[in-house]
Design an enzyme around this catalytic site. Structure first.
Site, PDB file in Angstrom:
ATOM      1  N   SER A  52       0.836  -1.115   0.000  1.00 18.49           N
ATOM      2  CA  SER A  52      -0.091   0.102   0.037  1.00 18.49           C
ATOM      3  C   SER A  52       0.779   1.282  -0.157  1.00 18.49           C
ATOM      4  CB  SER A  52      -1.108   0.133   1.081  1.00 18.49           C
ATOM      5  OG  SER A  52      -0.277  -0.085   2.549  1.00 18.49           O
ATOM      6  N   LYS A 120       4.911 -11.097   3.366  1.00 22.07           N
ATOM      7  CA  LYS A 120       3.614 -11.461   3.358  1.00 22.07           C
ATOM      8  C   LYS A 120       3.373 -11.541   1.737  1.00 22.07           C
ATOM      9  CE  LYS A 120       0.062  -8.130   3.623  1.00 22.07           C
ATOM     10  NZ  LYS A 120      -0.474  -8.299   2.430  1.00 22.07           N
ATOM     11  N   GLU A 122       0.062 -12.587  -1.338  1.00 23.86           N
ATOM     12  CA  GLU A 122      -1.267 -12.609  -1.693  1.00 23.86           C
ATOM     13  C   GLU A 122      -1.508 -13.865  -2.514  1.00 23.86           C
ATOM     14  OE1 GLU A 122      -2.747  -9.249  -3.580  1.00 23.86           O
ATOM     15  OE2 GLU A 122      -1.896  -7.705  -1.984  1.00 23.86           O
ATOM     16  N   GLU A 189      -8.737 -10.098   4.206  1.00 29.01           N
ATOM     17  CA  GLU A 189      -9.378  -8.769   3.554  1.00 29.01           C
ATOM     18  C   GLU A 189     -10.663  -8.695   3.107  1.00 29.01           C
ATOM     19  OE1 GLU A 189      -6.368  -6.206   1.844  1.00 29.01           O
ATOM     20  OE2 GLU A 189      -7.804  -4.572   1.524  1.00 29.01           O
TER      21      GLU A 189
HETATM   22  O1  KIV Z   1      -0.336  -3.512   1.906  1.00 27.19           O
HETATM   23  C1  KIV Z   1      -1.331  -3.319   2.518  1.00 27.19           C
HETATM   24  O2  KIV Z   1      -1.204  -2.318   3.460  1.00 27.19           O
HETATM   25  C2  KIV Z   1      -1.966  -4.391   3.195  1.00 27.19           C
HETATM   26  C3  KIV Z   1      -3.018  -4.447   4.160  1.00 27.19           C
HETATM   27  C4  KIV Z   1      -4.158  -3.730   3.799  1.00 27.19           C
HETATM   28  C5  KIV Z   1      -3.411  -5.653   4.741  1.00 27.19           C
HETATM   29  O3  KIV Z   1      -1.779  -5.516   2.487  1.00 27.19           O
END
Ligand code: KIV
Length: 271
Positions: A52, A120, A122, A189
């Site tokens: 993000s 992390k 996806e 999410e």
């Molecule tokens: O990139 C991000 O901020 C996220 C969160 C919204 C979980 O993946």
């Protein structure tokens, strides 16, 4: 319920203990040293250096353009500040899909060059090989299911996911697969709260919700959203804890008037 009280670096094991003990996990995004220092000292359990950053730091419309090098720059800055919080780094779009060798190469770079504790990613079964390759290098992974913004062009919007039975069933199966593969937690999410409960009850690893109700084992928000910097972004799931947009604009406008009226700097503010 005492695992979170001592000043000890939060680890994947702490996450596990917190789920077992029923202590909720508080996570926020962060992308720079100065703010990460404040966020860490306020007692956050985990900091997500989210992709993000593409939106809130760089002004892109989607998360797709951000690169591994850019994520490393943001993440290394956050790691230098985080004394207690676990730092988790998003692997950006294109850095782990389709090629497990490239996935492990990029994950290793992120871990080596930032000093973060985990990455992390996806997705679910469609990127199983990448999960396996990264985990086999000893790198902890936080999964991410439901609304996965890197797939925005497939979804066609940022609406609620898994409303229909088929998508809900697939999400549950993917969550179980991620746990089986060895992910230490899973972000959920923007999915219905009752589905998040079903997933949370089915897993021994913690779920971290954003727009997924309060049954998840933890919560995550984008810092700029919850501090009220990202004006105009007001989804139902978001609670704003400050109105920093107004505060910052006020402070800057006072500075502008003080400079223009020769009020700043005064005699005490010069050498
Ligand atoms: O990139 C991000 O901020 C996220 C969160 C919204 C979980 O993946």
């Amino acid at each position: 319920m005492s695992v979170n009280k001592e000043f000890k670096k939060v680890s994947t094991q702490t996450f596990q203990d917190m789920k077992r003990n029923g202590e909720k996990i508080a996570m926020l995004t962060c992308y720079d040293y100065s703010i990460a220092k404040l966020v860490d000292s306020a007692g956050i359990d985990a900091i997500l250096v989210g992709d993000s950053a593409a939106n809130v730091m760089a002004g892109y419309e989607t998360t797709l353009p951000i690169t591994v090098d850019e994520m490393i720059y943001y993440a290394a800055s956050v790691v230098r500040a985080a004394k207690r919080a676990m730092v988790v780094v998003d692997m950006p779009f294109g850095s782990y899909q389709g090629d497990a060798k490239a996935a492990v190469h990029n994950a290793v770079r992120i871990m080596k060059e930032t000093g973060a504790q985990a990455v992390k990613i996806e997705g679910g079964i469609e990127i199983e090989d990448s999960f396996k390759a990264i985990l086999s290098a000893g790198i902890p992974i936080m999964g991410h299911l439901g609304l996965t913004p890197q797939s925005i062009n497939k979804f066609g919007g940022y609406g609620l996911r898994a409303k229909e039975d088929a998508e809900a069933q697939l999400l549950l199966e993917n969550a179980k697969l991620l746990e089986k593969l060895g992910c230490f937690s899973v972000v959920l999410e923007k999915i219905p709260a009752n589905l998040a409960k079903q997933v949370t009850d089915s897993l021994t690893v913690p779920t971290i919700g954003i727009g997924a109700g309060n049954v998840c084992d933890g919560q995550v928000l984008v810092l700029q959203d919850m501090l009220g910097i990202n004006e105009g972004f007001k989804p139902k799931f978001l609670r704003t804890y400050a109105n920093l947009a107004e505060y910052i604009r006020g402070a800057v406008s006072n500075y502008v008037s003080d400079v223009k009226s020769l009020d700043f700097p005064n005699e005490n503010e010069q050498y």
